[in-house]
Scaffold this motif. Structure first.
Motif, PDB file in Angstrom:
ATOM      1  N   HIS A  58       0.889  -1.173   0.000  1.00 32.08           N
ATOM      2  CA  HIS A  58       0.000   0.000   0.000  1.00 32.08           C
ATOM      3  C   HIS A  58       0.919   1.213   0.000  1.00 32.08           C
ATOM      4  O   HIS A  58       1.310   1.703   1.054  1.00 32.08           O
ATOM      5  N   PRO A  59       1.333   1.677  -1.194  1.00 29.07           N
ATOM      6  CA  PRO A  59       2.277   2.794  -1.235  1.00 29.07           C
ATOM      7  C   PRO A  59       1.555   4.119  -1.046  1.00 29.07           C
ATOM      8  O   PRO A  59       0.388   4.255  -1.401  1.00 29.07           O
ATOM      9  N   GLU A  60       2.262   5.090  -0.489  1.00 30.01           N
ATOM     10  CA  GLU A  60       1.642   6.405  -0.320  1.00 30.01           C
ATOM     11  C   GLU A  60       2.090   7.340  -1.439  1.00 30.01           C
ATOM     12  O   GLU A  60       1.296   7.769  -2.247  1.00 30.01           O
ATOM     13  N   GLN A  61       3.384   7.621  -1.509  1.00 28.81           N
ATOM     14  CA  GLN A  61       3.857   8.558  -2.530  1.00 28.81           C
ATOM     15  C   GLN A  61       4.336   7.863  -3.808  1.00 28.81           C
ATOM     16  O   GLN A  61       4.404   8.467  -4.856  1.00 28.81           O
ATOM     17  N   ASP A  62       4.678   6.587  -3.696  1.00 31.96           N
ATOM     18  CA  ASP A  62       5.225   5.890  -4.869  1.00 31.96           C
ATOM     19  C   ASP A  62       4.118   5.530  -5.861  1.00 31.96           C
ATOM     20  O   ASP A  62       2.970   5.313  -5.489  1.00 31.96           O
ATOM     21  N   ASP A  63       4.516   5.461  -7.110  1.00 32.37           N
ATOM     22  CA  ASP A  63       3.575   5.172  -8.196  1.00 32.37           C
ATOM     23  C   ASP A  63       3.203   3.685  -8.189  1.00 32.37           C
ATOM     24  O   ASP A  63       4.081   2.819  -8.201  1.00 32.37           O
ATOM     25  N   VAL A  64       1.918   3.388  -8.190  1.00 32.49           N
ATOM     26  CA  VAL A  64       1.485   1.985  -8.135  1.00 32.49           C
ATOM     27  C   VAL A  64       1.912   1.207  -9.372  1.00 32.49           C
ATOM     28  O   VAL A  64       2.113  -0.009  -9.327  1.00 32.49           O
ATOM     29  N   PHE A  65       2.072   1.899 -10.488  1.00 36.10           N
ATOM     30  CA  PHE A  65       2.509   1.213 -11.711  1.00 36.10           C
ATOM     31  C   PHE A  65       3.988   0.810 -11.586  1.00 36.10           C
ATOM     32  O   PHE A  65       4.418  -0.206 -12.115  1.00 36.10           O
ATOM     33  N   ASP A  66       4.774   1.602 -10.858  1.00 38.87           N
ATOM     34  CA  ASP A  66       6.168   1.219 -10.581  1.00 38.87           C
ATOM     35  C   ASP A  66       6.201   0.012  -9.652  1.00 38.87           C
ATOM     36  O   ASP A  66       7.048  -0.870  -9.784  1.00 38.87           O
ATOM     37  N   VAL A  67       5.289  -0.020  -8.677  1.00 34.85           N
ATOM     38  CA  VAL A  67       5.216  -1.171  -7.766  1.00 34.85           C
ATOM     39  C   VAL A  67       4.966  -2.438  -8.574  1.00 34.85           C
ATOM     40  O   VAL A  67       5.643  -3.452  -8.380  1.00 34.85           O
ATOM     41  N   ARG A  68       4.010  -2.381  -9.480  1.00 36.77           N
ATOM     42  CA  ARG A  68       3.680  -3.569 -10.296  1.00 36.77           C
ATOM     43  C   ARG A  68       4.879  -4.019 -11.101  1.00 36.77           C
ATOM     44  O   ARG A  68       5.179  -5.207 -11.186  1.00 36.77           O
ATOM     45  N   LYS A  69       5.607  -3.057 -11.655  1.00 38.24           N
ATOM     46  CA  LYS A  69       6.760  -3.384 -12.516  1.00 38.24           C
ATOM     47  C   LYS A  69       7.903  -3.977 -11.697  1.00 38.24           C
ATOM     48  O   LYS A  69       8.514  -4.964 -12.100  1.00 38.24           O
ATOM     49  N   ASP A 107      -8.050  -1.750 -15.216  1.00 38.80           N
ATOM     50  CA  ASP A 107      -7.628  -2.414 -16.450  1.00 38.80           C
ATOM     51  C   ASP A 107      -6.155  -2.805 -16.412  1.00 38.80           C
ATOM     52  O   ASP A 107      -5.790  -3.923 -16.796  1.00 38.80           O
ATOM     53  N   GLU A 108      -5.313  -1.896 -15.948  1.00 38.98           N
ATOM     54  CA  GLU A 108      -3.866  -2.137 -16.004  1.00 38.98           C
ATOM     55  C   GLU A 108      -3.353  -3.002 -14.843  1.00 38.98           C
ATOM     56  O   GLU A 108      -2.439  -3.789 -15.014  1.00 38.98           O
ATOM     57  N   LEU A 109      -3.935  -2.817 -13.679  1.00 33.91           N
ATOM     58  CA  LEU A 109      -3.421  -3.529 -12.503  1.00 33.91           C
ATOM     59  C   LEU A 109      -4.334  -4.658 -12.035  1.00 33.91           C
ATOM     60  O   LEU A 109      -3.881  -5.577 -11.352  1.00 33.91           O
ATOM     61  N   GLY A 110      -5.617  -4.555 -12.402  1.00 24.12           N
ATOM     62  CA  GLY A 110      -6.562  -5.518 -11.848  1.00 24.12           C
ATOM     63  C   GLY A 110      -7.070  -6.561 -12.826  1.00 24.12           C
ATOM     64  O   GLY A 110      -7.832  -7.440 -12.430  1.00 24.12           O
ATOM     65  N   LYS A 111      -6.634  -6.502 -14.080  1.00 23.34           N
ATOM     66  CA  LYS A 111      -7.229  -7.408 -15.073  1.00 23.34           C
ATOM     67  C   LYS A 111      -6.920  -8.866 -14.790  1.00 23.34           C
ATOM     68  O   LYS A 111      -7.667  -9.760 -15.173  1.00 23.34           O
ATOM     69  N   ASP A 112      -5.812  -9.119 -14.097  1.00 24.01           N
ATOM     70  CA  ASP A 112      -5.475 -10.508 -13.747  1.00 24.01           C
ATOM     71  C   ASP A 112      -5.508 -10.723 -12.242  1.00 24.01           C
ATOM     72  O   ASP A 112      -4.916 -11.675 -11.727  1.00 24.01           O
ATOM     73  N   GLY A 113      -6.163  -9.825 -11.520  1.00 21.54           N
ATOM     74  CA  GLY A 113      -6.140  -9.889 -10.056  1.00 21.54           C
ATOM     75  C   GLY A 113      -4.946  -9.128  -9.512  1.00 21.54           C
ATOM     76  O   GLY A 113      -4.234  -8.468 -10.249  1.00 21.54           O
ATOM     77  N   GLY A 114      -4.707  -9.216  -8.219  1.00 26.42           N
ATOM     78  CA  GLY A 114      -3.538  -8.584  -7.613  1.00 26.42           C
ATOM     79  C   GLY A 114      -3.706  -7.098  -7.337  1.00 26.42           C
ATOM     80  O   GLY A 114      -2.725  -6.403  -7.069  1.00 26.42           O
ATOM     81  N   PHE A 115      -4.943  -6.590  -7.402  1.00 26.72           N
ATOM     82  CA  PHE A 115      -5.145  -5.169  -7.159  1.00 26.72           C
ATOM     83  C   PHE A 115      -6.408  -4.922  -6.351  1.00 26.72           C
ATOM     84  O   PHE A 115      -7.470  -5.487  -6.624  1.00 26.72           O
ATOM     85  N   ILE A 116      -6.259  -4.050  -5.352  1.00 29.36           N
ATOM     86  CA  ILE A 116      -7.376  -3.621  -4.510  1.00 29.36           C
ATOM     87  C   ILE A 116      -7.383  -2.101  -4.544  1.00 29.36           C
ATOM     88  O   ILE A 116      -6.377  -1.467  -4.191  1.00 29.36           O
ATOM     89  N   LEU A 117      -8.473  -1.502  -4.984  1.00 30.78           N
ATOM     90  CA  LEU A 117      -8.551  -0.047  -5.077  1.00 30.78           C
ATOM     91  C   LEU A 117      -8.670   0.570  -3.684  1.00 30.78           C
ATOM     92  O   LEU A 117      -9.435   0.080  -2.839  1.00 30.78           O
ATOM     93  N   CYS A 118      -7.901   1.624  -3.464  1.00 31.68           N
ATOM     94  CA  CYS A 118      -7.963   2.323  -2.176  1.00 31.68           C
ATOM     95  C   CYS A 118      -7.357   3.705  -2.372  1.00 31.68           C
ATOM     96  O   CYS A 118      -6.693   3.970  -3.382  1.00 31.68           O
ATOM     97  N   GLN A 119      -7.554   4.574  -1.433  1.00 30.06           N
ATOM     98  CA  GLN A 119      -6.964   5.909  -1.477  1.00 30.06           C
ATOM     99  C   GLN A 119      -5.469   5.795  -1.130  1.00 30.06           C
ATOM    100  O   GLN A 119      -5.058   4.872  -0.425  1.00 30.06           O
ATOM    101  N   ASP A 120      -4.681   6.741  -1.601  1.00 26.22           N
ATOM    102  CA  ASP A 120      -3.233   6.613  -1.393  1.00 26.22           C
ATOM    103  C   ASP A 120      -2.777   7.066  -0.013  1.00 26.22           C
ATOM    104  O   ASP A 120      -1.644   6.791   0.377  1.00 26.22           O
TER     105      ASP A 120
END
Lengths: 391, 50
Positions: free
Chosen positions: A308-319, A352-365
């Motif tokens: 659950h990152p605060e300032q970091d980009d979630v797309f960088d986390v996935r990568k 679409d980008e993070l949740g299409k195969d699972g592994g993502f829960i939407l939340c505020q940063d």
């Protein structure tokens, strides 16, 4: 769906998303709204934070309005009535501005680190209390004052038991974290309360050995017992809860790599290794930026850690951490200042980008605290969208 | 601050802790001294962390 079925469905949604073994039915949505929900309900902060009956109404309304899959905070983030029983003024509420300010005051001086390490309980009892509570310092505190604090603590605990039951039974809300103990890392304790940001930064440079001694002494009381509870927990995930463990960290934000490896990583690793061995899961909220430490997390089993990152980009986390699920992604800045369409576009992109195969829960940063942190119309729009959308 | 006739300063450790644990109304039987002291010390730790 009955409330019990709803609770099971939501728990499964979050488990499926976090454990990354199968795609959940849809992207789950978790509320990280803290004091904002008091203001959204039309109450003053001082009203709700001092009256558990009002806080219950706030939490109920929050779920009735928005329909989240889980709510992280049920009104216990700032338990102000307990220190208030002893005249504590750590928290300062500004109802006009809708803010709660926290007086960051270190309770230990640099030249007292050895004294702290020699006997932390003695230090907290005499010096810690005196520095936080004037009535302790001047000796005017009475047993009746302490009784009031004990009673307030009991009321706080009872409030939590009640609100959890209400949210389970009447709203079908899942329980977030299993009771597997809490291992409070010594460095975290030094950072949060004992020495503070400035003091600890100086200590680590000037007297690293004394910092290590203080950590060891604090860990004996506040870390190791919690770790032992985790070690004695049954193997496997507890599927009655969304996660098996929860860690929130801020102290890493002042550490360079060497300091991280010397003062924090041994304790963090100890917890992570036990979780891995027992095949349990963890929500890891690293406040600020944590990117420079991600390499330490790369080798843990897939689906063990939900970042659950605060300032970091979630797309960088996935990568960079493909083994970790992600919780977050919705910037509070967008919820507060963006248009409805911008919020929806962001939500769709995340799904679409993070949740299409699972592994993502939407939340505020970040913890949603201030009135302008979120526009209710935007929150409604995002909640409705994610409930229906199938990426 | 002293307690009753025992003249114990409750802000001192460990005598103050023991005195509070003995006197306070806690959900732990009076004979379980160690648990009572642990509860009071738990409150103190929590108050210091607030």
């Amino acid at each position: 769906m009955t409330n019990q079925e709803q609770k099971q469905y939501r728990t499964k949604l979050i488990r499926d998303a976090s454990m990354m073994q199968k795609k959940p039915d849809r992207v789950p949505h978790v509320s990280f709204f803290v004091t904002w929900k008091i203001l959204d309900a039309g109450y003053k902060l001082s009203e709700a934070m001092n009256d558990y009956a009002i806080m219950e109404k706030v939490v109920r309304r929050h779920q009735e309005e928005y329909g989240f899959d889980a709510i992280f905070e049920y009104g216990g983030r700032n338990a102000i009535r307990i220190p208030a029983a002893l005249g504590g003024t750590t928290y300062s509420i500004n109802d006009e501005a809708g803010t709660v300010n926290y007086k960051d005051k270190a309770i230990c001086e640099h030249d007292e680190l050895e004294e702290l390490a020699a006997d932390p309980q003695n230090f907290f009892y005499e010096k810690g209390m005196a520095r936080k509570y004037p009535c302790w310092a001047d000796g005017t505190v009475t047993a009746e004052d302490v009784q009031r604090a004990i009673d307030e603590q009991s009321k706080f605990i009872q409030y939590h038991i009640n609100i959890t039951r209400i949210m389970n039974e009447e709203y079908g809300m899942p329980n977030f974290t299993a009771p597997n103990g809490f291992a409070y890392a010594g460095l975290d304790f030094l950072f949060n309360t004992i020495r503070g940001i400035k003091g600890l930064s100086i200590d680590m440079r000037r007297d690293p050995a004394k910092v290590e001694e203080a950590i060891a002494a604090l860990n004996e009381l506040y870390f190791t017992p919690g770790l032992n509870v985790l070690k004695n927990a049954p193997e496997g995930p507890n599927m009655d809860y969304c996660f098996d463990y929860d860690i929130t960290l801020l102290c890493h934000t002042i550490l360079n790599q060497k300091q991280f490896e010397r003062f924090l990583w041994p304790d963090l690793k100890a917890v992570l290794d036990v979780l891995a061995e027992k095949k349990k899961t963890l929500r890891l909220f690293m406040e600020g930026s944590s990117k420079r430490f991600w390499e330490y997390l790369k080798d843990y089993p897939k689906g063990m850690i939900t970042m659950h990152p605060e300032q970091d980009d979630v797309f960088d986390v996935r990568k960079e951490l493909p083994n970790c699920a992600i919780l977050g992604g919705m910037p509070v800045s967008l919820l507060g200042n963006g248009t409805r369409q911008q919020c929806l576009d962001r939500t769709k992109l995340l799904c679409d980008e993070l949740g299409k195969d699972g592994g993502f829960i939407l939340c505020q940063d970040k913890m949603v605290s201030f009135r302008n942190d979120a526009n209710p119309e935007n929150v409604h729009a995002v909640c409705e969208f994610v409930r229906e959308y199938r990426p | 601050m002293e307690m009753e006739d025992k003249k114990v300063d409750i802000t001192k450790y460990p005598e103050g802790l023991k005195a509070l644990a003995a006197q306070l109304d806690l959900p732990i039987p009076p004979e379980e001294t160690e648990k009572r002291e642990a509860m009071v010390m738990g409150l103190i730790s929590s108050l210091v962390r607030q």
